[in-house]
Motif scaffolding. Sequence first.
Motif, short mmCIF file in Angstrom:
data_model
loop_
_atom_site.label_atom_id
_atom_site.label_comp_id
_atom_site.label_asym_id
_atom_site.label_seq_id
_atom_site.Cartn_x
_atom_site.Cartn_y
_atom_site.Cartn_z
N GLY A 89 -23.71 -20.04 19.42
CA GLY A 89 -23.03 -21.22 19.93
C GLY A 89 -22.09 -21.79 18.88
O GLY A 89 -21.34 -21.07 18.22
N ARG A 90 -22.15 -23.11 18.68
CA ARG A 90 -21.33 -23.75 17.65
C ARG A 90 -21.79 -23.27 16.28
O ARG A 90 -22.97 -23.34 15.95
N GLY A 91 -20.86 -22.75 15.48
CA GLY A 91 -21.24 -22.19 14.20
C GLY A 91 -21.34 -20.67 14.22
O GLY A 91 -21.74 -20.06 13.23
N ALA A 92 -20.96 -20.05 15.34
CA ALA A 92 -20.98 -18.59 15.43
C ALA A 92 -19.97 -18.00 14.45
O ALA A 92 -18.95 -18.61 14.12
N VAL A 93 -20.24 -16.80 13.98
CA VAL A 93 -19.34 -16.12 13.05
C VAL A 93 -18.06 -15.71 13.77
O VAL A 93 -17.99 -15.66 15.00
N PHE A 94 -17.03 -15.41 12.96
CA PHE A 94 -15.74 -14.98 13.51
C PHE A 94 -15.65 -13.46 13.61
O PHE A 94 -16.17 -12.73 12.76
N THR A 95 -14.99 -13.00 14.66
CA THR A 95 -14.67 -11.58 14.76
C THR A 95 -13.52 -11.27 13.80
O THR A 95 -12.92 -12.16 13.19
N TRP A 96 -13.17 -10.00 13.68
CA TRP A 96 -12.05 -9.58 12.84
C TRP A 96 -10.75 -10.26 13.25
O TRP A 96 -9.91 -10.59 12.43
N ASP A 97 -10.63 -10.51 14.55
CA ASP A 97 -9.40 -11.13 15.08
C ASP A 97 -9.44 -12.65 15.04
O ASP A 97 -8.52 -13.31 15.54
N GLY A 98 -10.48 -13.22 14.45
CA GLY A 98 -10.54 -14.67 14.27
C GLY A 98 -11.00 -15.45 15.49
O GLY A 98 -10.64 -16.62 15.64
N THR A 99 -11.80 -14.84 16.34
CA THR A 99 -12.36 -15.54 17.49
C THR A 99 -13.88 -15.59 17.36
O THR A 99 -14.48 -14.90 16.54
N ASN A 100 -14.49 -16.41 18.19
CA ASN A 100 -15.96 -16.49 18.25
C ASN A 100 -16.41 -15.89 19.59
O ASN A 100 -16.03 -16.40 20.64
N GLU A 101 -17.16 -14.83 19.53
CA GLU A 101 -17.63 -14.15 20.74
C GLU A 101 -19.16 -14.22 20.78
O GLU A 101 -19.82 -13.79 19.83
N LEU A 102 -19.69 -14.73 21.87
CA LEU A 102 -21.10 -15.08 21.94
C LEU A 102 -21.88 -14.17 22.88
O LEU A 102 -21.38 -13.78 23.95
N ASP A 103 -23.11 -13.84 22.49
CA ASP A 103 -24.00 -12.99 23.28
C ASP A 103 -25.34 -13.69 23.46
O ASP A 103 -25.80 -14.41 22.57
N ALA A 104 -26.00 -13.45 24.58
CA ALA A 104 -27.33 -14.02 24.80
C ALA A 104 -28.06 -13.25 25.89
O ALA A 104 -27.43 -12.61 26.75
N SER A 105 -29.39 -13.32 25.85
CA SER A 105 -30.21 -12.71 26.91
C SER A 105 -31.49 -13.50 27.08
O SER A 105 -31.93 -14.21 26.17
N ILE A 106 -32.10 -13.35 28.25
CA ILE A 106 -33.32 -14.09 28.57
C ILE A 106 -34.14 -13.26 29.55
O ILE A 106 -33.58 -12.48 30.34
#
Length: 335
Positions: A89-106
Amino acid sequence: MKSLTALLAALAMTTATPSQAENWSIAIHGGAGTLERAKMTPELEAEYEAALQAALDAGADVLKQGGSAMEAIQAAIVILEDNPRFNAGRGAVFTWDGTNELDASIMDGRDRSAGAVAGVKTVKNPILLADKVRTESEHVFLMGKGAEDFSVEKGFEVTPPEYFATPARREALERMKAKQLSALDVDHKFGTVGAVALDMQGNLAAGTSTGGMTGKRWGRIGDAPVIGAGTYADNRSCAVSATGWGEFFIRVGVAHEICTRLRLGIAAPQDAADAVMQEVADLGGDGGVILVTPAGDALFSFNTSGMYRGRATSGGINEVAIFGGDAASSAAPEH
């Protein structure tokens, strides 16, 4: 005779001990990795512990009030997703292209229903979207724009990209590029967050959320959103959430492997978790897991120097810890 049988059954229910009637447990994590006490200031350590305790308390409060394991893990994970100290979420690391891409599962241990999302950029709390995939779609796994379109259809607000970005994560990416470092050189810990729980009804649940690895490229996806690798729950065995070097956790099928060993009675819970984490280490990976069992055990296993973690049970356990050897730890052999 029937009335006598009914009376005896009622008496048995009323004389059940609190531990029998109200057994619940929860465990959480905020990432594992190379954590050095010498580099952790007392102030920062206190901040991390307070964040972990807040998440643990949120989940435990749900369980104490008779809420479901699914509700409890979401309550805990949302707090960690909202805290910029953790890589979710907030505070996620950056990708090489400078974006934040988020993953989750439940996953719900009652019926093994599951939901997952990967590569989303506009969803404040990906764990809630993963659960919506589980409950309001015929699918298990959605990615990228499709997952974001689904989120809008289901009433999620579109969160602007700048919400997720933090200076510390941007600096890590810039340092990685300037010095041609690997993600592991920049991030000495895996900040994935997760929670597992057992509720008073005897149901298990697990959830995991992450921003991935600093500088990830080509749409890389780790274990966090992969059912069976980073997340798994089955009322017959256990609930597991993992954190670590995702490629290795996928190859071992860590979460499912631990639950399978318990379901088949191959090993005791701690032994099963430690053995599977040793397999990860033998392949060259590292990280950790949290798990709860139908009996209410709340356990940890990691092959790193530390893991942000916590656990609480109806039996009175309530603790958070960071480094290996701290009260809440049970570590597999390091490699």
